[in-house]
Design an enzyme around this catalytic site. Structure first.
Site, mmCIF file in Angstrom:
data_model
loop_
_atom_site.group_PDB
_atom_site.id
_atom_site.type_symbol
_atom_site.label_atom_id
_atom_site.label_comp_id
_atom_site.label_asym_id
_atom_site.label_seq_id
_atom_site.Cartn_x
_atom_site.Cartn_y
_atom_site.Cartn_z
ATOM 1 C CG ASP A 77 14.108 6.225 3.693
ATOM 2 O OD1 ASP A 77 14.167 6.459 4.913
ATOM 3 O OD2 ASP A 77 13.028 6.075 3.077
ATOM 4 C CG ASP A 100 11.053 6.284 7.950
ATOM 5 O OD1 ASP A 100 12.038 6.490 7.215
ATOM 6 O OD2 ASP A 100 10.002 5.716 7.560
ATOM 7 C CG HIS A 128 4.936 5.159 6.986
ATOM 8 N ND1 HIS A 128 5.646 5.007 8.149
ATOM 9 C CD2 HIS A 128 5.846 5.523 6.050
ATOM 10 C CE1 HIS A 128 6.939 5.231 7.901
ATOM 11 N NE2 HIS A 128 7.095 5.560 6.639
ATOM 12 C CG HIS A 158 5.420 1.098 6.364
ATOM 13 N ND1 HIS A 158 6.353 0.279 5.788
ATOM 14 C CD2 HIS A 158 5.784 2.351 6.021
ATOM 15 C CE1 HIS A 158 7.233 1.007 5.115
ATOM 16 N NE2 HIS A 158 6.920 2.275 5.244
ATOM 17 C CD GLU A 205 8.130 7.455 3.086
ATOM 18 O OE1 GLU A 205 9.135 7.235 2.387
ATOM 19 O OE2 GLU A 205 7.719 6.668 3.948
ATOM 20 C CD GLU A 246 10.494 8.830 5.494
ATOM 21 O OE1 GLU A 246 11.494 8.320 4.970
ATOM 22 O OE2 GLU A 246 9.552 8.167 5.970
HETATM 23 MN MN MN Z 1 12.024 6.293 5.161
HETATM 24 MN MN MN Z 2 8.973 6.088 5.734
#
Ligand code: MN
Ligand code: MN
Length: 290
Positions: free
Chosen positions: A82, A93, A152, A160, A185, A275
């Site tokens: 990630d 992200d 998020h 977030h 995600e 994600e």
């Molecule tokens: Mn992530």
């Molecule tokens: Mn994330």
């Protein structure tokens, strides 16, 4: 550069470094080398890590990153990578999973779930609908979504924000609006669907950059983190501070710093993650990380 362009640039860097990362996940390769190579490449491309590269394996779902002196290497494992990139605080992200454990279907489950959710995104759609499609897709593979982890919103220097994007059907969601930037995600598991905090803790974030801190060393730590990372997560291995552990303990006990222990399923189970970051549009979305 307009903010939306910074989101896109963060996404471009993300795509590039994700290719690098993918090429480094193989049996016998070093976790620390992967993390540091990716973080260096992000900086060389004009971005900055939005959080330490997370490398979570097997039953681990999130918040694992190698320690400074780690000599760990990949084995026959499930490997979730990630990565977060920001350009002036605007974040991309996204995550992928490489299976070296012989559980490829579990990787497919989360990957297809994120694709199915991305397909549904447009202004006016509820996050509850995304949760339902994620849950149904993963259950279609005979696996369980991790219920207590969510996608998020992404804000300026905020990893977030609302809305949260559930990985299951929920009664009440939030209606997406054009221009919202969200990370979707899904996590899929052959385990319980509920992750718990484990022992290791290598990732932290500053909760209160303006806190009064009496200890000189701890104060220096707060000042340097505030300048470099603001309130974005940082890795212990990024810091060069005398008596680091003592300072972090002190700052955690006064809620100036928060720690993020590894989140994991029960032993013996596997977790995969996929994600993407998307910008919501009137009739669809732009995926910045693909
Ligand atoms: Mn992530
Ligand atoms: Mn994330």
């Amino acid at each position: 550069m307009a903010n939306i362009e910074k989101h896109r640039e963060a996404g471009r860097i993300h795509q590039q470094v994700s290719e690098t990362a993918r090429g480094m996940v193989e049996e016998g390769a070093s976790l620390l080398e992967l993390a540091e190579t990716v973080e260096d490449e992000i900086r060389a491309e004009g971005g900055a890590p939005a959080f330490p590269v997370n490398i979570s394996r097997d039953e681990e779902a999130a918040h694992a990153t190698p320690a400074r002196d780690s000599d760990e290497t990949f084995g026959e494992e499930m490997v979730n990578v990630d990565i977060g990139v920001h350009v002036d605080g605007w974040i991309a992200d996204a995550a992928f999973t490489v299976d070296l454990s012989g559980n490829g279907e579990l990787v497919e489950a989360s990957r297809e779930a994120v694709e199915a959710a991305v397909e549904r995104v447009e202004a006016g759609v509820s996050t509850a609908e995304l949760g339902t499609v994620i849950e149904e897709t993963i259950e279609g593979y005979g696996y369980t979504p991790v219920y207590n982890l969510t996608g998020h919103g992404l804000g300026e220097y905020e990893q977030h924000t609302s809305p949260s994007v559930p990985n299951r059907g929920v009664d009440q969601g939030v209606t997406l609006e054009s221009g919202d930037v969200i990370a979707i995600e899904p996590f899929a598991t052959d385990g319980t669907g509920k992750v718990k905090e484990g022992g290791d803790e290598e990732i932290y974030s500053l909760q209160d950059p303006d806190a009064r801190v009496r200890s000189r060393r701890a104060r220096q730590l707060v000042e340097s983190v505030a300048e470099e990372y603001r309130t974005l997560p940082f890795a212990k291995r990024w810091l060069d501070n005398d008596r680091l552990d003592m300072s972090l303990r002190r700052l955690k006990s006064t809620d100036v710093v928060e720690g993020y222990p590894v989140l994991k399923e029960d032993d013996g189970f596997y977790v995969s993650q996929a994600e993407h970051t998307v910008i919501v549009e009137e009739d669809g979305c732009e995926v910045t990380t693909r």
